[in-house]
Design an enzyme around this catalytic site. Structure first.
Site: not given
Length: 332
Positions: A25, A84, A195, A49, A134, A108, A231, A28
């Site tokens: 959670y 990962e 990327e 938890k 998200g 992904h 800039e 995203q």
């Protein structure tokens, strides 16, 4: 050209009798989970938890549980953990509880495409990937709009995987903007390429090289920072809003002529050859193997390069100049 799906092409009723688990959670996860809940679907969230993510999910009104508990209960399991972490958590906390007809979802394709997660044959495997962070996915949804998404099907056990994926995309608001059909391979390879070559790797290397050139030529580092780095946002915002031509039409004639006549000397044939080499490393799985080993070793190369980056003069100068511009830290 890509096939694009809209609201009329997706039916939320496909998911009405299914429980959707959001595994992770985070950036995203919170957006997708909250949007699905607001779309009237049965959503549960899973995270560590009593972690901040766990508490955020509770605050958002979702039922929250551990990953194994969510995996047992859910029909649709959307895995939104960092790349990962996914393989180990999948093997230990998700795979043992998969049942025939379940749906495994991703935003992904890395772990599916590079075989770090190998699902059983009796589940659907789909991807719904919003092309935005998200917070934007959530904000646009609340405004009655949406963020474009990608959708892909890797495994169609139910013979309804695309319908299910499109319904999920509609549930998070994606079909309001448009959902582009792709494949796990295309999404993964183009995402990594972008990327590495321009969005993260190429642009930072160019910024540092331009800054270093000006400083070595005797210009003040502060002035060099403005021209090489600060800039850049002005330019990318224009491109983001209206494409290359909006940018060219917005800058001065001097800037446009200089850029059009000199740009290819920076991104020249040698640069393009390097791009092809990087793409081949991605397509062949060489980069994936390198990154997997790096992750397993505790990220030593990543940490060393981060330290090196943090000690670059441009970081010191930039911090001092940004302190003169308090509006940069203001939340919009």
């Amino acid at each position: 050209m890509a096939t694009i799906y809209r609201d009329k092409d997706a039916d939320l009723r496909v998911l009405k009798d299914k429980t959707i688990a959001i595994i992770g959670y985070g950036n995203q996860g919170h957006a997708q989970g909250a949007n699905l809940k607001d779309s009237g679907l049965d959503v549960i969230a899973a995270d560590l938890k009593d972690s901040p993510a766990w508490k955020r999910a509770e605050k958002d009104g979702l039922r929250v549980m551990t990953v194994p508990e969510a995996s047992k209960e859910a029909d649709f399991i959307q895995i939104l953990l960092p790349d990962e972490l996914q393989p180990r958590i999948y093997r230990e906390q998700i795979a043992p509880y998969l049942e025939e007809g379940n749906i495994l979802g991703f935003s992904h394709g890395f772990n599916i495409h590079f075989n770090q997660i190998i699902p059983p044959e009796y589940v659907d495997v789909v991807m719904v990937a919003p092309k935005g962070p998200g917070d934007l996915v959530r904000r646009q949804f609340l405004e009655g709009k949406g963020v474009p998404c990608l959708v892909a099907v890797k495994q169609d056990y139910s013979k309804s995987a695309k319908r299910i994926a499109l319904a999920y995309a509609k549930g998070i608001g994606g079909t309001r903007a448009g959902v582009l059909e792709t494949t796990f391979a295309e999404e993964t390879e183009t995402d990594l390429f972008g990327e590495q070559v321009d969005l993260c790797g190429g642009v930072t290397a160019m910024i540092k090289a331009a800054f270093e050139t000006m400083v070595q030529a005797g210009y003040q580092p502060e002035i060099a920072y403005f021209e090489a780095c600060h800039e850049l946002k002005l330019i990318t915002d224009l491109i983001h809003e209206g494409g290359l031509m909006k940018m060219w039409n917005s800058v001065s004639n001097t800037a446009e002529y200089g850029g059009l006549t000199r740009g290819d000397r920076i991104i020249n044939e040698q640069s393009r050859e390097a791009m092809w080499e990087i793409l081949e490393e991605i397509q062949s799985g060489k980069f994936a193997r390198e990154w997997i080993l790096e992750s397993q070793a505790g990220l030593p190369v990543k940490k060393a390069l981060e330290q090196q980056e943090s000690e670059h003069l441009i970081e010191k100068v930039g911090a001092e100049l940004r302190a003169m511009m308090p509006w940069l830290g203001e939340k919009k």
